[in-house]
Design a protein around this motif. Structure first.
Motif, short mmCIF file in Angstrom:
data_model
loop_
_atom_site.label_atom_id
_atom_site.label_comp_id
_atom_site.label_asym_id
_atom_site.label_seq_id
_atom_site.Cartn_x
_atom_site.Cartn_y
_atom_site.Cartn_z
N ASP A 307 -8.73 4.87 -3.06
CA ASP A 307 -8.04 3.63 -2.69
C ASP A 307 -8.12 2.56 -3.78
O ASP A 307 -7.56 1.47 -3.61
CB ASP A 307 -8.66 3.04 -1.42
CG ASP A 307 -8.07 3.64 -0.17
OD1 ASP A 307 -6.99 4.26 -0.28
OD2 ASP A 307 -8.67 3.50 0.91
N VAL A 310 -4.93 0.89 -4.78
CA VAL A 310 -4.41 0.06 -3.69
C VAL A 310 -5.13 -1.28 -3.66
O VAL A 310 -4.53 -2.33 -3.47
CB VAL A 310 -4.59 0.77 -2.32
CG1 VAL A 310 -3.93 -0.02 -1.21
CG2 VAL A 310 -4.06 2.19 -2.39
N GLU A 313 -3.86 -3.51 -6.44
CA GLU A 313 -2.54 -4.05 -6.12
C GLU A 313 -2.64 -5.16 -5.06
O GLU A 313 -1.98 -6.19 -5.14
CB GLU A 313 -1.68 -2.93 -5.57
CG GLU A 313 -0.25 -2.96 -6.05
CD GLU A 313 0.43 -1.64 -5.69
OE1 GLU A 313 1.09 -1.61 -4.65
OE2 GLU A 313 0.25 -0.65 -6.44
N PHE A 360 -3.67 -4.57 4.11
CA PHE A 360 -3.51 -3.47 3.17
C PHE A 360 -4.23 -2.21 3.63
O PHE A 360 -4.31 -1.23 2.90
CB PHE A 360 -4.00 -3.90 1.78
CG PHE A 360 -3.27 -5.10 1.24
CD1 PHE A 360 -2.10 -4.95 0.52
CD2 PHE A 360 -3.74 -6.38 1.48
CE1 PHE A 360 -1.42 -6.05 0.04
CE2 PHE A 360 -3.06 -7.50 1.01
CZ PHE A 360 -1.89 -7.33 0.29
#
Ligand code: GDP
Ligand code: MG
Length: 595
Positions: A307, A310, A313, A360
């Motif tokens: 992850d 992610v 981001e 998220f």
């Protein structure tokens, strides 16, 4: 609008004293939001705000109210109520001429009531004291009115009594806002100067910048300039919130509204900055601008290493909305790849980690919060340490730590318990004052002691009655040391901590004990040590494994055996090697979260 017909005000209150609810009633009474569109906490836009009932971002809304046949424009600026955001609070206050000081008639004055009141007084605001929730059976308007009158002067009888819930007294309050709060003054012919008191990221429109026009005016399509950076942008849209964004022909002296320039990052439009016109720029910015400074640092790591992109981001996205958020990549033996993040305070940390989880879908672990230390080594070099792993190895000459001025408000029965706690956290008493049945204790205290579960202890020692507020007051030299935790001689970075020498032993025994209980046995004996430099201050031992763990299952319950094997397989995926020692990541996580 003629400045004489404008009133700019905010509502200041301790959390839960009813600010959002009163704002709702004002929107309704003034017809700004029709009854059928009304919902609770109309102005608190972020989901997380509404769920927790706290205001994180301030909002401004324009309402209309008539007195004696004259129409007035009321600009209400909602301020964040929490200490982490005190700079944003102070900028919101600077956009107003007056403040409603809202106090829960059952609770009385609390720490953030005082903190916000002092900020309002520093900004020379006209204060209108108001008792709220007087519909509550537990309300004690007489006692609380006296508390307020003792604090700010005036007579207890003059204090308005309202209920944000039932709407009682809200119309009288609006009348009083117009009567008592001064109209804004400014120079309409001077070069434009507007103060940014909020900057909000909108995924469709980019950054929406909320400003209070001080001098001059803006009109749509003109080029505006940020005075702290000199960068210029076109004002694509200018408008006011009432409460939905409504474009206008411009903003003039005393008005409050928004600018949209198409910038995509709130750091291009910073709270506290002055906006001027590119063509006729002002020479001097409005006072009070400072860059947001993170005070609390923590490492954020994804539980699942895949992850990591992610998380990167997600942080990039959140940064667009939050000028105070800082981060940089960091790696840890125990936790893998993550980010070292800087926050304004603990609530800010909590909000960001919760948004990462929620928006998220990330599972994260956060390392223990740390503050900024200034370390001077024997050879004279200066190191700024926000992460214990950056602590210099050589001989240390001195360490300085941030100190905050802490104000604690509680019923007077708890004075003893609070003093004991503050002393155990290296606090020194600055002053003490009684406000009726309550007492305000002021301490100077290292911030590092507060970020480490201080608030939880304060609440439990006072049965939840104490409230806390703090502000930076510089730094002090202190006898601090770095305690490392070693597994078979290898350092486990995520557990290093900078603590006062007197607390080093306590931290060392606590962590070694925790890890002994959490780390599974290995084929060999594993010592767990806590050390300051080369000196071991605490030690525990994980004994070697007995070979018959599975043997026990033979002939026994098959499903139990399968479960055990499956568990082991699952565990293998997340095993971390510290030297020769194999540790499931869960053990590190459990040790960090203290359970
Ligand atoms: P804020 O944190 O200051 O914005 O406070 P809120 O407006 O979110 O209110 C906190 C709690 O107090 C909520 O549960 C409200 O429903 C309740 N509350 C607010 N105003 C009143 C009031 O006038 N009377 C009563 N009985 N409850 C109120
Ligand atoms: Mg609120």
């Amino acid at each position: 609008t003629d400045p004489a017909r404008i009133r700019n005000f905010c509502i200041i209150a301790h959390i839960d004293h009813g600010k959002s609810t009163l704002a709702d009633r004002m929107l309704q009474v003034t017809g700004t939001v029709p009854d059928r569109e009304m919902r609770a906490q109309y102005l608190d836009r972020m989901d997380i705000e509404r769920e927790r009932g706290i205001t994180i971002k301030s909002q401004a809304v324009r309402m209309h109210w008539d007195v004696d046949g004259a129409a007035y424009a009321l600009n209400m600026i909602d301020t964040p109520g929490h200490v982490d955001f005190s700079y944003e609070v102070s900028r919101s206050l600077a956009a107003c001429e007056g403040a409603i000081l809202l106090v829960d008639a059952a609770q009385g004055i609390e720490a953030q009531t005082l903190a916000n009141l002092y900020l309002a007084m520093e900004n020379d605001l006209e204060i209108i004291p108001v008792l709220n929730k007087i519909d509550l059976p537990a309300a004690d308007p007489e006692r609380v009115s006296r508390e307020i009158a003792d604090l700010i002067g005036g007579s207890p009888e003059d204090i308005l009594k309202v209920s944000g819930k039932t709407g009682m007294g809200v119309e009288e309050l609006l009348d009083r806002v117009i009567e008592r709060i001064p109209a804004p003054v400014g120079d309409a012919d001077a070069p434009a100067r507007a103060m940014i008191f909020d900057s909000v990221y909108d995924s469709y429109r980019g950054v929406v910048t909320y400003v209070r026009m001080i001098d001059g005016s803006f009109s749509p399509r003109e080029k505006v300039m940020m005075m702290s950076t000199g960068s210029d942008h076109e004002a694509l849209e200018i408008g006011v919130s009432s409460p939905e964004p409504t474009p206008t022909k411009g903003l003039a002296v005393g008005e409050v509204g928004y600018l949209i320039t198409g910038v995509k990052d709130v750091r291009q439009s910073k709270v506290g900055d002055t906006v001027t016109s590119k063509r006729h720029p002002a020479t001097e910015a409005l006072p009070g601008y400072t860059d947001p400074k993170p005070m609390v640092f923590s490492g954020l790591y994804p539980l699942d290493g895949s992850d990591y992109p992610v998380l990167r981001e997600a942080l990039d996205k959140l940064k667009l909305e939050d000028a105070a958020l800082q981060y940089e990549p960091e790696t840890s033996v125990a936790l893998g790849f993550g980010f070292r993040c800087g926050f304004l305070g603990l609530l800010h940390l909590e909000i960001i980690s919760e948004r990462l989880r929620r928006e998220f879908d990330l599972d994260l672990i956060a390392t223990a919060p740390s503050v900024i230390y200034q370390v001077t080594t024997e050879d004279g070099s200066e190191v700024t340490v926000t992460n214990p792993s950056e602590y210099p190895d050589g001989k240390i000459k001195s360490v300085r730590e941030p100190v905050v001025k802490t104000a604690i408000l509680a019923p007077k029965d708890y004075v003893g318990a609070i003093m004991e706690l503050c002393q155990s956290r290296r606090g020194s008493l600055l002053g003490m004052e009684y406000l009726g049945e309550r007492v305000e204790l002021r301490y100077s205290m290292p911030l590092g002691e507060i970020v480490f579960d201080f608030f939880d202890h304060l609440k439990s020692r006072t049965q939840g009655y104490a409230s806390l507020d703090y502000e930076p007051m510089g730094e002090q030299e202190a006898d601090l040391v770095k305690v490392d935790i070693l597994l078979q001689g290898d350092q486990v970075d995520a557990f290093s901590a900078i603590v006062h020498r007197d607390n080093a032993y306590h931290y060392g025994t606590m962590m070694t004990e925790r890890l002994r209980k959490l780390i599974p046995r290995q084929q060999f004996e594993v010592p767990i040590q806590a050390a300051i430099g080369a000196r071991v201050i605490a030690r525990e031992t994980i004994r070697a494994i007995r070979k018959d763990v599975l043997a026990k299952c033979y002939g026994g319950d098959i499903s139990r055996k399968r479960k055990l094997l499956e568990k082991q397989k699952e565990g293998k995926k997340r095993m971390k090697m510290v030297g020769r020692v194999e540790v499931p990541q869960e053990a590190f996580i459990a040790a960090l979260s203290g359970d």
